[in-house]
Write a protein that holds these residues in place. Structure first.
Motif, PDB file in Angstrom:
ATOM      1  N   MET A   1       0.895  21.336   6.777  1.00 37.65           N
ATOM      2  CA  MET A   1      -0.397  21.296   6.096  1.00 37.65           C
ATOM      3  C   MET A   1      -1.548  20.900   7.014  1.00 37.65           C
ATOM      4  O   MET A   1      -2.684  21.371   6.831  1.00 37.65           O
ATOM      5  CB  MET A   1      -0.325  20.312   4.924  1.00 37.65           C
ATOM      6  CG  MET A   1      -1.434  20.496   3.908  1.00 37.65           C
ATOM      7  SD  MET A   1      -1.354  22.131   3.148  1.00 37.65           S
ATOM      8  CE  MET A   1      -3.019  22.275   2.539  1.00 37.65           C
ATOM      9  N   VAL A   2      -1.303  20.056   7.983  1.00 39.72           N
ATOM     10  CA  VAL A   2      -2.394  19.546   8.812  1.00 39.72           C
ATOM     11  C   VAL A   2      -3.184  20.664   9.500  1.00 39.72           C
ATOM     12  O   VAL A   2      -4.423  20.610   9.531  1.00 39.72           O
ATOM     13  CB  VAL A   2      -1.863  18.524   9.840  1.00 39.72           C
ATOM     14  CG1 VAL A   2      -2.940  18.182  10.858  1.00 39.72           C
ATOM     15  CG2 VAL A   2      -1.406  17.257   9.129  1.00 39.72           C
ATOM     16  N   PRO A   3      -2.524  21.711  10.055  1.00 43.91           N
ATOM     17  CA  PRO A   3      -3.327  22.784  10.669  1.00 43.91           C
ATOM     18  C   PRO A   3      -4.269  23.471   9.681  1.00 43.91           C
ATOM     19  O   PRO A   3      -5.327  23.968  10.071  1.00 43.91           O
ATOM     20  CB  PRO A   3      -2.263  23.769  11.185  1.00 43.91           C
ATOM     21  CG  PRO A   3      -1.042  22.959  11.346  1.00 43.91           C
ATOM     22  CD  PRO A   3      -1.087  21.937  10.261  1.00 43.91           C
TER      23      PRO A   3
ATOM     24  N   ALA B   1       3.323  15.008   0.688  1.00 45.88           N
ATOM     25  CA  ALA B   1       3.022  15.226   2.105  1.00 45.88           C
ATOM     26  C   ALA B   1       1.894  16.233   2.288  1.00 45.88           C
ATOM     27  O   ALA B   1       1.064  16.097   3.198  1.00 45.88           O
ATOM     28  CB  ALA B   1       4.275  15.702   2.829  1.00 45.88           C
ATOM     29  N   ILE B   2       1.864  17.264   1.441  1.00 46.75           N
ATOM     30  CA  ILE B   2       0.782  18.246   1.508  1.00 46.75           C
ATOM     31  C   ILE B   2      -0.563  17.563   1.278  1.00 46.75           C
ATOM     32  O   ILE B   2      -1.549  17.824   1.986  1.00 46.75           O
ATOM     33  CB  ILE B   2       1.020  19.362   0.470  1.00 46.75           C
ATOM     34  CG1 ILE B   2       2.174  20.266   0.913  1.00 46.75           C
ATOM     35  CG2 ILE B   2      -0.249  20.179   0.236  1.00 46.75           C
ATOM     36  CD1 ILE B   2       2.596  21.283  -0.122  1.00 46.75           C
ATOM     37  N   ALA B   3      -0.607  16.670   0.302  1.00 52.26           N
ATOM     38  CA  ALA B   3      -1.849  15.948   0.008  1.00 52.26           C
ATOM     39  C   ALA B   3      -2.255  15.053   1.168  1.00 52.26           C
ATOM     40  O   ALA B   3      -3.430  15.014   1.565  1.00 52.26           O
ATOM     41  CB  ALA B   3      -1.673  15.123  -1.265  1.00 52.26           C
TER      42      ALA B   3
ATOM     43  N   ALA C   1      -7.563  18.424  13.446  1.00 54.67           N
ATOM     44  CA  ALA C   1      -6.405  19.184  12.983  1.00 54.67           C
ATOM     45  C   ALA C   1      -5.379  19.347  14.104  1.00 54.67           C
ATOM     46  O   ALA C   1      -4.176  19.173  13.895  1.00 54.67           O
ATOM     47  CB  ALA C   1      -6.845  20.553  12.470  1.00 54.67           C
ATOM     48  N   SER C   2      -5.842  19.647  15.297  1.00 55.69           N
ATOM     49  CA  SER C   2      -4.939  19.830  16.438  1.00 55.69           C
ATOM     50  C   SER C   2      -4.251  18.519  16.805  1.00 55.69           C
ATOM     51  O   SER C   2      -3.032  18.474  17.032  1.00 55.69           O
ATOM     52  CB  SER C   2      -5.713  20.371  17.643  1.00 55.69           C
ATOM     53  OG  SER C   2      -6.300  21.620  17.354  1.00 55.69           O
TER      54      SER C   2
ATOM     55  N   THR D   1      -1.826  17.541  13.983  1.00 55.22           N
ATOM     56  CA  THR D   1      -0.659  18.415  13.974  1.00 55.22           C
ATOM     57  C   THR D   1       0.339  17.966  15.033  1.00 55.22           C
ATOM     58  O   THR D   1       1.545  17.855  14.776  1.00 55.22           O
ATOM     59  CB  THR D   1      -1.068  19.873  14.233  1.00 55.22           C
ATOM     60  OG1 THR D   1      -1.918  20.322  13.186  1.00 55.22           O
ATOM     61  CG2 THR D   1       0.154  20.780  14.285  1.00 55.22           C
ATOM     62  N   ALA D   2      -0.168  17.701  16.235  1.00 52.67           N
ATOM     63  CA  ALA D   2       0.702  17.219  17.308  1.00 52.67           C
ATOM     64  C   ALA D   2       1.347  15.888  16.928  1.00 52.67           C
ATOM     65  O   ALA D   2       2.539  15.655  17.173  1.00 52.67           O
ATOM     66  CB  ALA D   2      -0.100  17.061  18.593  1.00 52.67           C
ATOM     67  N   ARG D   3       0.575  15.018  16.295  1.00 55.80           N
ATOM     68  CA  ARG D   3       1.075  13.713  15.876  1.00 55.80           C
ATOM     69  C   ARG D   3       2.199  13.849  14.843  1.00 55.80           C
ATOM     70  O   ARG D   3       3.242  13.208  14.942  1.00 55.80           O
ATOM     71  CB  ARG D   3      -0.080  12.903  15.288  1.00 55.80           C
ATOM     72  CG  ARG D   3       0.271  11.462  14.920  1.00 55.80           C
ATOM     73  CD  ARG D   3      -0.698  10.947  13.864  1.00 55.80           C
ATOM     74  NE  ARG D   3      -2.080  11.095  14.259  1.00 55.80           N
ATOM     75  CZ  ARG D   3      -2.809  10.138  14.847  1.00 55.80           C
ATOM     76  NH1 ARG D   3      -2.276   8.978  15.101  1.00 55.80           N
ATOM     77  NH2 ARG D   3      -4.068  10.354  15.160  1.00 55.80           N
ATOM     78  N   GLN D   4       1.989  14.738  13.850  1.00 56.45           N
ATOM     79  CA  GLN D   4       2.984  14.894  12.797  1.00 56.45           C
ATOM     80  C   GLN D   4       4.230  15.626  13.277  1.00 56.45           C
ATOM     81  O   GLN D   4       5.339  15.310  12.857  1.00 56.45           O
ATOM     82  CB  GLN D   4       2.372  15.635  11.603  1.00 56.45           C
ATOM     83  CG  GLN D   4       1.283  14.859  10.889  1.00 56.45           C
ATOM     84  CD  GLN D   4       1.739  13.450  10.537  1.00 56.45           C
ATOM     85  OE1 GLN D   4       1.186  12.469  11.032  1.00 56.45           O
ATOM     86  NE2 GLN D   4       2.734  13.320   9.707  1.00 56.45           N
ATOM     87  N   VAL D   5       4.049  16.606  14.150  1.00 56.43           N
ATOM     88  CA  VAL D   5       5.214  17.279  14.730  1.00 56.43           C
ATOM     89  C   VAL D   5       6.049  16.277  15.512  1.00 56.43           C
ATOM     90  O   VAL D   5       7.280  16.243  15.402  1.00 56.43           O
ATOM     91  CB  VAL D   5       4.773  18.451  15.632  1.00 56.43           C
ATOM     92  CG1 VAL D   5       5.945  18.959  16.469  1.00 56.43           C
ATOM     93  CG2 VAL D   5       4.211  19.589  14.794  1.00 56.43           C
TER      94      VAL D   5
END
Length: 519
Positions: A72-74, A124-126, A419-420, A423-427
């Protein structure tokens, strides 16, 4: 960080608003969502018993949350650009409440575990919307000279909430409690009930106190980019979530999904580079400072999340502690993170990220190294002190790195940079939780005693199984130490001083020397 009293603070419609009240609502609401990231860490043994599942399956409560969050973050960069701040938050809080409710009311049966995970993924989406949105708002409503302190407040959510989650869960699971005369039960379901109650209040206040502070424009949704993003990050992270249950050698559920996910992500990146108005502008990674800062943030998250999720299970399974006691042992560390994050953010406004990050990662490595040698007889107070030291190091590094990453790019690129970065943080978080859970489970499986000993020599079986568990936890803690060392290395490549974002580039401000504009 006080508002300027000489002139009112205006939203994008030119109307004055109360910045303090708005930030308070955003912090509380996002905090309730971020609690969901780690609050089940202490409850893993309870969930294993309640749903009759093993450790690898129970860890899916966290890994699948991080999976959906990573997908979702991206998308958040598009949503922030297209939808007004007020209503985007209101929609996200609605989804968050629905996800919490589904998990909270899932029947405790093995065949209903998938329903529990669906609720986790909705929540998690929220969170994948509210977390980066709050970061973008902080960048936009505070001047550059106050951005470090603003990111320190942001750290109260992205750092303190995950850190305090296990302690709150342990308190809930220990025994019945009364709050304002209301009975709080010891069920794992109450882990969801309390944030849901807070969320209802925030949901009601949002339309009145949250204002549109980010400019919006009509941006066409690139369906191809959306599909590539969701499929790429989703399948990639799904492959890692399967490692704990299926092992690294499983071709269908682990190796192929990870490889296919990488290929699709590469296709997503190439498409963004060709677009005039990208879905998520990955060109921000051409900025060396932003890239190195993001890599450093990933190492901090992997070092934190890895030990964060494994330590409660270790304390309960090896030390025999109750959920409450294991949670209380982590409380000083959580409080340390909450105390130091705003201070570290304010110090960043004076000295920049490089020095703080190197000191923070060094402290983190020192605090993690002894975890590789813990035993069943290690004093609890020693573990508590080490954990607090680790969280001090993470706070010293994380908030300045986050502020530096946002200041490395022009303000108009903040949504895409956020967002970038997230995204890296969540991955990184999803990968490390799945990785450490699988490594620990594999080592335990490979070293556990023969089953017949349970009958012929129960004491020997219990001792041998304990030793097998210790080997698994030692390796997982060792990986956490490795991430801290990598963080030190990445931090060495950061520029000295503080970055202040301009309209077209970023300037580096060093209190010892003044240098030319940095690209």
């Amino acid at each position: 960080m006080a508002a300027n009293n000489k002139r009112p603070i205006l939203d994008v419609h030119g109307k004055p608003y109360n910045r303090t009240a708005m930030i308070l609502v955003l912090l509380v609401g996002t905090f309730a969502g971020m609690l969901m990231q780690t609050s089940l860490g202490t409850a893993i043994p309870t969930l294993m018993t309640s749903f009759d599942i093993n450790l690898g399956t129970a860890q899916q409560a966290t890994t699948w949350f991080l999976l959906a969050n990573g997908i979702m973050v991206p998308v958040s960069a598009f949503l922030v650009t297209r939808i007004s701040s007020k209503w985007l938050y209101w929609i996200a809080y609605t989804i968050l409440f629905a996800g919490m409710a589904i998990s909270a009311f899932t029947p405790a049966r093995n065949d209903m575990w998938i329903m529990f995970l669906v609720g986790r993924m909705l929540a998690a989406i929220a969170v994948g919307i509210t977390m980066p949105l709050m970061q973008v708002i902080m960048v936009n409503i505070f001047p550059a000279e106050e951005r470090g302190a603003a990111m320190g407040l942001n750290g109260l959510v992205i750092g303190l909430a995950p850190a305090i989650g296990p302690t709150l869960s342990g308190w809930i699971l220990d025994k019945n409690h009364h709050i304002f005369g209301l009975l709080i039960s010891d069920s794992w379901r109450t882990i969801f009930y309390l944030p849901m109650a807070v969320l209802i209040v925030v949901w009601i206040l949002t339309p009145f106190l949250v204002k549109d502070v980010l400019p919006n424009r009509k941006m066409k949704l690139d369906i191809s980019s959306l599909i590539l993003s969701a499929v790429g990050f989703g399948i990639f992270l799904w492959g890692f979530t399967n490692v704990s249950s299926d092992g690294w050698g499983d071709m269908k559920t682990v190796i192929l999904p990870i490889l296919f996910g990488v290929i699709v992500i590469i296709g997503f990146v190439l498409r963004q580079l060709k677009m005039d108005d990208p879905f998520m502008d990955v060109r921000v990674f051409k900025n060396k400072q932003f890239t190195m800062t993001t890599l450093s943030v990933m190492m901090a998250m992997m070092a934190m999340m890895g030990v964060e999720m494994m330590l409660p299970t270790y304390l309960q399974n090896v030390h025999g502690l109750s959920p409450l006691d294991s949670g209380l042992m982590l409380l000083p560390g959580a409080l340390m993170l909450g105390l130091v994050s705003p201070i570290a953010g304010a110090v960043y406004d004076r000295v920049g990220a490089r020095r703080l990050a190197m000191v923070g990662f060094t402290i983190l490595a020192i605090g993690t190294l002894p975890f590789m040698f813990l035993s069943s007889s290690t004093p609890d107070v020693f573990i508590t002190l080490l954990y607090a030291l680790r969280m001090f190091g993470i706070a010293m590094a994380m908030m300045p790195l986050t502020a530096s990453a946002m200041s490395a790019v022009p303000q108009e690129e903040a949504a895409h940079a956020t967002a970038s970065n997230n995204t890296a943080r969540q991955v990184a978080s999803a990968v490390v939780v799945a990785l450490l859970a699988s490594v620990t489970q594999d080592i335990i499986n490979n070293n556990e005693p023969a089953k017949h000993l349970q009958v012929t020599n129960p004491l020997a079986y219990a001792n041998d199984y304990l030793q097998a568990s210790m080997k698994g936890f030692h390796v997982s803690f060792g990986l956490g130490f490795g991430f801290a060392v990598l963080g030190i290395i990445f931090a060495m490549f950061l520029r000295k001083g503080k970055l202040i974002a301009g309209s077209t580039n970023s300037k580096r401000v060093d209190h010892e020397e003044v240098e030319m504009e940095a690209k």
